[in-house]
Scaffold this motif. Structure first.
Motif: not given
Lengths: 64, 390
Positions: A27-39
Motif C-alpha cells: 500500500i505505502s509504495w505509492a504514498d506520495q503519488l495521489d493515484l485516484v480515479y473516480l474517487g
C-alpha cells in the motif's frame, strides 16, 4: 523442531521474515503519488497483485 | 408496476445459490461477465453485465487516464521512488518491472471503474454484494459504491483458517455490512455482522442431489471393499509467505502417496480450482511412480467426498467442511501459516498419516461451529440483503 512441537504452535511458524514489511509496502509504495480515479484510490485496487509481486521479489532476494 | 431495484454483484460462484431468490426482488448487475452469462443460462430475468454500460468514449477516457497515471509513476521512478530503503537491491530493479505492471493493472482497474461509474449513473443500484474483499474487481465495486453512498455487503466466499486478527490481506474489511457462515467466521473477523450460514453448501443437505456412497464408488469404478481416500490439494499463493511454498506442498503429496500405498487405497486426487492445468500430469506421474491406483478430478467434488472413507485436506481447506457436512471423516495435512481450530479435524505433518486416517471419525461439532442455518442459508442470506438494500 519436532513435528509435535510445531503442531502445538503452528500458525506463525515458518513465516517469511519480510512478510509484515511486504504487507505494508503493498500500500505505502505509492504514498506520495495521489493515484485516484473516480474517487477510488488505485493503490487499494492494486494491493493484492502488488503484494504478490513484492513477496516474489523478496523471496528471490532472500534465496539469492 | 414499479421496476425492481438494481443490485450490483461481483459474481462469485459461491453466491450462485442466492441468485434466483435475489432475482425475484432485484435486477442483478454482474461485474463478472461469465457470472452474468451463467445467471442468464439459469433462466433468471433482468440480468445485466456491468461492462455492457461502457461506451467507447468512457473506455477511451479511462485508458487515457491510465496512461497519465502511468506517466506519474514513471516520473516518480526517475525521481528516485523507493520500495524499501532497507533493501537497495530491490529499489534498483523497480524500473524493470513496475512500469509495465502498473500500466497493465491500472488500466484494467480504471476501465472497470469506468464501467461501474456508467452503470451506477444510469441504473442507481440500491446495493453492492461481494464474495471477497481483496481483488481489484471486488474493491472497485465496493470502494466506488462507498464513495457514492450505496450500501456495500460482503458475504465471504470461504473461511480463512488463518490466525485470528492476522494482518493477512484476507482479514481486511472494506464493505460496510458483513455476513458470516457462523461462529468461527464471526470470531475470525471480529467485527459486527449477521450470521446467515453458507448458501453454497445448502445443497449438501438435500440428499436427492448427492450420490450415495455406493453410487459414487460405482461411478468411479472403485471395487467393493477397497479403502478409498480423497486428497484435496491446494495451491501456493504469494499473498502470504510461509515455509518453502511449493516445496512443502510437494513433500506433503509424497507423504500422501506413501500413506495410500501402505493402505492399498484407491486415491482420488481432488484438485483445487486454482491449480494450473499441468498439475494434473504431475499428480498422474506421481501416482504411476508410487504404483497407487486412483483418479484425478477437478469438478464434482461431492462424488469425491462421498466415495471416500476419509478425506485428507492439504492445509485447512473449506473442502474439509464440505466433507464433514456429508459425514466423511477428515484429516488435515498441515502446512505452515494456516490451521483448523482445535475443535476441527485432527491433523499431522505426515509421519503418522496412516494412523490418523485410520482413527479419523465424523466431526459434527466442527460443522456446528462453522455453519449456522444448515441447508437454509440461502433464505437467510437473501433476507439479510433485502434488509439493507431497499
Amino acid at each position: 523442531m519436532a513435528a509435535t512441537q510445531e503442531a502445538q504452535d503452528p500458525l506463525e511458524k515458518g513465516a517469511a521474515q519480510w512478510q509484515e514489511r511486504a504487507r505494508g509496502l503493498a500500500i505505502s509504495w505509492a504514498d506520495q503519488l495521489d493515484l485516484v480515479y473516480l474517487g477510488v484510490p488505485l493503490v487499494r485496487l492494486l494491493e493484492y497483485p502488488m503484494l504478490d509481486v513484492i513477496n516474489r521479489l523478496y523471496e528471490k532476494h532472500h534465496d539469492a | 408496476m414499479t421496476p425492481k431495484p438494481i443490485l450490483a454483484l461481483a459474481g462469485g460462484h459461491t453466491q450462485k445459490a442466492m441468485w434466483p431468490a435475489l432475482a425475484e426482488h432485484y435486477r442483478l448487475a454482474f461485474l463478472d461477465t461469465a457470472a452474468a452469462n451463467l445467471a442468464g443460462e439459469m433462466g433468471l430475468e433482468g440480468i445485466m453485465r456491468i461492462e455492457g454500460f461502457l461506451d467507447g468514449e468512457r473506455f477511451n477516457q479511462a485508458k487515457n487516464e491510465a496512461m497519465w497515471a502511468s506517466e506519474k509513476v514513471m516520473a516518480a521512478l526517475k525521481n528516485g521512488l523507493v520500495l524499501d530503503h532497507a533493501v537497495p537491491e530491490l529499489n534498483s530493479k523497480m524500473p524493470k518491472w513496475l512500469p509495465l505492471f502498473f500500466r497493465d493493472q491500472a488500466e484494467a482497474a480504471m476501465v472497470r471503474l469506468a464501467a461501474v461509474d456508467a452503470c451506477f449513473a444510469k441504473e442507481k443500484p440500491v446495493g453492492v454484494l461481494v464474495h471477497e474483499d481483496v481483488t481489484s474487481e471486488s474493491r472497485a465495486l465496493v470502494l466506488y459504491a462507498k464513495e457514492h453512498g450505496v450500501p456495500t455487503l460482503h458475504l465471504p466466499h470461504a473461511n480463512h483458517f488463518l490466525k485470528a486478527r492476522t494482518t493477512d490481506i484476507h482479514s481486511q474489511i472494506t464493505a460496510e455490512h458483513m455476513a458470516f457462515y457462523g461462529e468461527y467466521m464471526a470470531d475470525w473477523y471480529g467485527v459486527p455482522g449477521t450470521r446467515v450460514g453458507a448458501p453454497q453448501w445448502d445443497w449438501l443437505y438435500h440428499d436427492i442431489k448427492i450420490p450415495t456412497k455406493e453410487i459414487a464408488r460405482r461411478g468411479m469404478g472403485i471395487v467393493d471393499g477397497t479403502k478409498t481416500l480423497t486428497y484435496a490439494t491446494t495451491w501456493f499463493q504469494m499473498t502470504s509467505v510461509f515455509g518453502k511454498g511449493a516445496d512443502d506442498l510437494e513433500a506433503a503429496w509424497l507423504r500422501m502417496l506413501e500413506a495410500a500405498k501402505t493402505l492399498k487405497a484407491f486415491l482420488i486426487v481432488k484438485m483445487h480450482p486454482g491449480e494450473q492445468a499441468n498439475q494434473e500430469k504431475h499428480y498422474e506421474e506421481g501416482m504411476k511412480k508410487a504404483e497407487v491406483h486412483g483418479a484425478i478430478m477437478r469438478q464434482n467434488t461431492e462424488w469425491a467426498l462421498r466415495a471416500a472413507d476419509c478425506v485428507i485436506v492439504q492445509g485447512p481447506s473449506n473442502v474439509g467442511v464440505e466433507a464433514a457436512i456429508l459425514g466423511t471423516p477428515v484429516v488435515e495435512l498441515y502446512q505452515y501459516g494456516a490451521r483448523y481450530p482445535e475443535w476441527g479435524p485432527s491433523g499431522t505433518w505426515g509421519e503418522d498419516l496412516v494412523q490418523k486416517i485410520e482413527a479419523a471419525t465424523p466431526n459434527p461439532e466442527f460443522v456446528r461451529r462453522i455453519l449456522d442455518h444448515p441447508g437454509e442459508a440461502t433464505e437467510h442470506a437473501v433476507e439479510w440483503v433485502r434488509g439493507i438494500c431497499k
